[in-house]
Design a protein around this motif. Structure first.
Motif, PDB file in Angstrom:
ATOM      1  N   ASP A 124       0.862  -1.193   0.110  1.00 45.94           N
ATOM      2  CA  ASP A 124      -0.004   0.064  -0.143  1.00 45.94           C
ATOM      3  C   ASP A 124       0.791   1.475  -0.065  1.00 45.94           C
ATOM      4  OD1 ASP A 124      -2.336  -1.452  -0.120  1.00 45.94           O
ATOM      5  OD2 ASP A 124      -2.605  -1.250   2.132  1.00 45.94           O
ATOM      6  N   TYR A 125       1.886   1.137   0.840  1.00 50.28           N
ATOM      7  CA  TYR A 125       2.743   2.450   0.891  1.00 50.28           C
ATOM      8  C   TYR A 125       3.423   2.753  -0.406  1.00 50.28           C
ATOM      9  CZ  TYR A 125       6.190   5.747   2.701  1.00 50.28           C
ATOM     10  OH  TYR A 125       6.966   7.122   2.717  1.00 50.28           O
ATOM     11  N   ALA A 126       3.867   1.562  -1.091  1.00 51.38           N
ATOM     12  CA  ALA A 126       4.441   1.660  -2.540  1.00 51.38           C
ATOM     13  C   ALA A 126       3.440   2.409  -3.693  1.00 51.38           C
ATOM     14  CB  ALA A 126       5.172   0.462  -2.967  1.00 51.38           C
ATOM     15  N   GLN A 127       2.468   1.585  -3.479  1.00 52.02           N
ATOM     16  CA  GLN A 127       1.182   2.065  -4.239  1.00 52.02           C
ATOM     17  C   GLN A 127       1.097   3.497  -4.284  1.00 52.02           C
ATOM     18  OE1 GLN A 127      -2.656   1.807  -2.811  1.00 52.02           O
ATOM     19  NE2 GLN A 127      -3.250   0.563  -4.694  1.00 52.02           N
ATOM     20  N   LYS A 128       1.117   4.269  -3.111  1.00 54.56           N
ATOM     21  CA  LYS A 128       0.836   5.571  -2.912  1.00 54.56           C
ATOM     22  C   LYS A 128       1.774   6.516  -3.209  1.00 54.56           C
ATOM     23  CE  LYS A 128      -2.728   4.370   0.860  1.00 54.56           C
ATOM     24  NZ  LYS A 128      -2.783   4.358   2.216  1.00 54.56           N
ATOM     25  N   HIS A 129       2.932   6.025  -3.020  1.00 57.04           N
ATOM     26  CA  HIS A 129       4.125   6.781  -3.160  1.00 57.04           C
ATOM     27  C   HIS A 129       5.295   6.790  -4.339  1.00 57.04           C
ATOM     28  CE1 HIS A 129       3.222   8.840   0.814  1.00 57.04           C
ATOM     29  NE2 HIS A 129       2.927   7.533   1.158  1.00 57.04           N
ATOM     30  N   ASP A 161      11.695   3.272  -0.913  1.00 61.01           N
ATOM     31  CA  ASP A 161      12.277   2.403   0.203  1.00 61.01           C
ATOM     32  C   ASP A 161      12.516   2.791   1.267  1.00 61.01           C
ATOM     33  OD1 ASP A 161      12.425  -0.699   0.569  1.00 61.01           O
ATOM     34  OD2 ASP A 161      14.589  -0.517   0.529  1.00 61.01           O
ATOM     35  N   GLU A 162      13.585   4.064   1.202  1.00 60.05           N
ATOM     36  CA  GLU A 162      13.940   4.623   2.306  1.00 60.05           C
ATOM     37  C   GLU A 162      12.892   5.070   3.414  1.00 60.05           C
ATOM     38  OE1 GLU A 162      16.886   7.745   1.077  1.00 60.05           O
ATOM     39  OE2 GLU A 162      18.172   6.283   0.565  1.00 60.05           O
ATOM     40  N   SER A 163      11.912   5.806   2.843  1.00 58.42           N
ATOM     41  CA  SER A 163      10.697   6.424   3.453  1.00 58.42           C
ATOM     42  C   SER A 163       9.907   5.083   4.095  1.00 58.42           C
ATOM     43  CB  SER A 163       9.892   7.465   2.855  1.00 58.42           C
ATOM     44  OG  SER A 163       9.483   6.804   1.585  1.00 58.42           O
ATOM     45  N   LEU A 164       9.578   4.098   3.376  1.00 59.32           N
ATOM     46  CA  LEU A 164       8.838   3.154   3.809  1.00 59.32           C
ATOM     47  C   LEU A 164       9.367   2.424   4.917  1.00 59.32           C
ATOM     48  CD1 LEU A 164       7.554   0.321   1.240  1.00 59.32           C
ATOM     49  CD2 LEU A 164       8.442  -0.183   3.685  1.00 59.32           C
ATOM     50  N   LEU A 165      10.659   2.316   4.767  1.00 60.44           N
ATOM     51  CA  LEU A 165      11.601   1.652   6.005  1.00 60.44           C
ATOM     52  C   LEU A 165      11.410   2.791   7.269  1.00 60.44           C
ATOM     53  CD1 LEU A 165      14.947   0.525   4.287  1.00 60.44           C
ATOM     54  CD2 LEU A 165      12.884  -0.958   5.206  1.00 60.44           C
ATOM     55  N   ARG A 261      14.934  -9.033  -3.562  1.00 61.89           N
ATOM     56  CA  ARG A 261      14.683  -7.730  -3.744  1.00 61.89           C
ATOM     57  C   ARG A 261      13.379  -7.468  -3.672  1.00 61.89           C
ATOM     58  NH1 ARG A 261      18.762  -5.395  -8.514  1.00 61.89           N
ATOM     59  NH2 ARG A 261      20.520  -6.965  -8.292  1.00 61.89           N
ATOM     60  N   ALA A 262      12.924  -6.270  -2.824  1.00 61.58           N
ATOM     61  CA  ALA A 262      11.737  -5.849  -2.297  1.00 61.58           C
ATOM     62  C   ALA A 262      11.556  -4.546  -1.819  1.00 61.58           C
ATOM     63  CB  ALA A 262      11.129  -6.811  -1.393  1.00 61.58           C
ATOM     64  N   PHE A 263      10.576  -3.894  -1.817  1.00 59.39           N
ATOM     65  CA  PHE A 263      10.520  -2.938  -1.057  1.00 59.39           C
ATOM     66  C   PHE A 263      10.341  -3.301   0.557  1.00 59.39           C
ATOM     67  CE2 PHE A 263       8.824  -0.785  -4.894  1.00 59.39           C
ATOM     68  CZ  PHE A 263       9.532   0.126  -4.805  1.00 59.39           C
ATOM     69  N   GLY A 264      10.822  -2.529   1.710  1.00 61.02           N
ATOM     70  CA  GLY A 264      10.666  -3.102   2.892  1.00 61.02           C
ATOM     71  C   GLY A 264      11.378  -4.349   3.429  1.00 61.02           C
ATOM     72  N   ASP A 265      10.584  -5.211   4.048  1.00 60.82           N
ATOM     73  CA  ASP A 265      11.469  -6.294   4.523  1.00 60.82           C
ATOM     74  C   ASP A 265      12.774  -5.781   5.470  1.00 60.82           C
ATOM     75  OD1 ASP A 265      10.154  -8.451   3.908  1.00 60.82           O
ATOM     76  OD2 ASP A 265      10.812  -8.275   1.606  1.00 60.82           O
ATOM     77  N   ARG A 266      12.392  -4.933   6.366  1.00 64.07           N
ATOM     78  CA  ARG A 266      13.691  -4.043   7.113  1.00 64.07           C
ATOM     79  C   ARG A 266      14.421  -5.099   7.894  1.00 64.07           C
ATOM     80  NH1 ARG A 266      12.415  -2.935  12.456  1.00 64.07           N
ATOM     81  NH2 ARG A 266      10.039  -2.812  12.710  1.00 64.07           N
ATOM     82  N   GLN A 267      14.150  -6.184   8.269  1.00 63.55           N
ATOM     83  CA  GLN A 267      14.686  -7.079   8.851  1.00 63.55           C
ATOM     84  C   GLN A 267      15.664  -7.874   8.323  1.00 63.55           C
ATOM     85  OE1 GLN A 267      11.535  -7.351   8.014  1.00 63.55           O
ATOM     86  NE2 GLN A 267      10.762  -9.566   8.468  1.00 63.55           N
ATOM     87  N   GLY A 272      21.292  -7.982   2.512  1.00 64.11           N
ATOM     88  CA  GLY A 272      21.349  -8.076   0.952  1.00 64.11           C
ATOM     89  C   GLY A 272      19.952  -8.008   0.233  1.00 64.11           C
ATOM     90  N   VAL A 273      19.220  -7.873   0.932  1.00 64.92           N
ATOM     91  CA  VAL A 273      17.792  -7.495   0.501  1.00 64.92           C
ATOM     92  C   VAL A 273      17.859  -5.841  -0.089  1.00 64.92           C
ATOM     93  CG1 VAL A 273      15.095  -7.034   0.615  1.00 64.92           C
ATOM     94  CG2 VAL A 273      16.365  -9.094   1.271  1.00 64.92           C
ATOM     95  N   THR A 274      17.481  -5.676  -1.199  1.00 64.99           N
ATOM     96  CA  THR A 274      17.548  -4.316  -1.740  1.00 64.99           C
ATOM     97  C   THR A 274      16.129  -4.035  -2.823  1.00 64.99           C
ATOM     98  OG1 THR A 274      18.661  -2.747  -3.146  1.00 64.99           O
ATOM     99  CG2 THR A 274      18.842  -5.030  -3.601  1.00 64.99           C
ATOM    100  N   ALA A 275      15.991  -2.882  -2.654  1.00 60.94           N
ATOM    101  CA  ALA A 275      14.800  -2.309  -3.752  1.00 60.94           C
ATOM    102  C   ALA A 275      15.417  -1.688  -4.890  1.00 60.94           C
ATOM    103  CB  ALA A 275      14.091  -1.329  -2.787  1.00 60.94           C
TER     104      ALA A 275
END
Length: 352
Positions: A124-129, A161-165, A261-267, A272-275
């Motif tokens: 939802d966050y990525a959809q909006k921003h 991704d930065e703001s989502l995190l 690779r994905a948005f979020g997944d901060r843990q 190595g996970v990147t957006a």
């Protein structure tokens, strides 16, 4: 969809389609759900009004669902079904006039599917921003510079991704989302993806442009425009290991996340996970008939060539784009037994 369980990366070359894998595993190993209710989510043609086309049906689009642009028209629509899952974690965007606050002044259209895992907050966050961030990063408005456009898309993904995190830390959630996004500016198409959602174009042969058969055009070739990002793939595995992460025998990052690779997944960001998306661009010709965007639920039961053939057949029958997109998702869920969330966007080009 469930994403702690997917991904790989890519180059900018187009790839001919191969057959789909069986129903995909959930992206997060903790995401599996079982439910037999698959009948309620699909909207029929009479259920859905044109003004619902927009940000996942959340924000109405004031334009008609047809964009006239430089010698061709674009028609597009989306369809979704939660499959056998208890909740729907996908979000989507269909914007034929993507100028947002300045409609008509940006010669650009935008389409996206965000496939959430661990919840739908990241989707939802990525959809909006994301789209607004890409525009603010400098997606060209008039004189198109492809390098500038790609840089704007990269910056938009990074900023989102930065703001989502930051939001996820403040809210105490850890959701993630894969994405496949398309921007069409003039006759140039930009495709960007992270994770395992795909974009496939239906393209005719050169000879078909000159000599068409009685149905209008011969069989279309399916060209995959995206590259999957999964931890098990060598290029992604090496990047993850360099970041200090591990890929277990089940092909998951830290034994849990399939996509790399994905948005979020901060843990998982520190391992190595990147957006950072793969980005591909090409110029439209009369050979490109339509593009199908789909989350991994769709591609788990449809091979790219199979999906292109399915869509082409229905379009040849004269069915509207809205009906074809719904038939595609209905076929995936009810006939081919997709158990994941299933979302598809169909973008059709009609040349004058």
């Amino acid at each position: 969809m469930s994403e702690i369980d997917d991904s790989v990366t890519g180059n900018e070359s187009q790839r001919e389609a191969t057959d789909a894998e069986p129903n995909p595993k959930h992206k997060r190993d903790s995401d599996s759900e079982t439910s037999t209710s698959v009948e309620k989510k699909l909207k029929t043609d009479d259920d859905r009004k044109p003004e619902e086309v927009g940000f996942g049906g959340i924000g109405p689009q004031k334009d008609k669902p047809v964009l006239k642009e430089m010698g061709f028209e674009i028609e597009a629509d989306a369809a979704e079904d939660k499959g056998s899952r208890h909740t729907m974690e996908d979000a989507w965007v269909v914007l034929l006039d993507a100028g947002l606050d300045t409609p008509g002044k940006l010669r650009c259209a935008h389409f996206a599917i965000y496939d959430g895992h661990g919840g739908r907050l990241a989707a939802d966050y990525a959809q909006k921003h994301l789209h607004a961030n890409v525009l603010s990063a400098g997606l060209p408005r008039e004189l198109l510079d492809k390098k500038v456009a790609k840089r704007a898309i990269l910056d938009g993904f990074r900023k989102t991704d930065e703001s989502l995190l930051q939001e996820s830390v403040a809210g105490g959630w850890q959701d993630g989302a894969t994405a496949v996004c398309v921007w069409i500016s003039g006759k140039t198409v930009f495709v960007a993806n992270v994770g395992d959602a795909k974009a496939v174009v239906g393209r005719s042969s050169t000879s078909d442009v000159v000599q068409k058969d009685s149905d209008g055009v011969g069989p279309l070739k399916a060209i995959v425009l995206t590259r999957e990002h999964k931890a098990i793939y060598p290029q992604e595995r090496a990047r993850i290991q360099k970041a200090g992460g591990t890929v277990s025998s089940n092909g998951r990052l830290q034994g849990r996340l399939e996509v790399s690779r994905a948005f979020g997944d901060r843990q998982f960001k520190k391992v190595g996970v990147t957006a950072t998306p793969d980005i591909h661009s090409f110029d439209l010709t009369e050979r490109e008939h339509f593009i199908i965007l789909g989350c991994d639920g769709l591609w788990g039961v449809f091979g790219p060539s199979d999906a292109v053939d399915f869509v082409q057949k229905l379009l040849k029958e004269g069915l509207p784009v809205s009906t074809v997109s719904r038939r595609l998702v209905k076929e995936a869920v009810r006939e081919r037994h997709c158990k994941d969330n299933c979302t598809a966007i169909l973008i059709v080009f009609r040349y004058k």
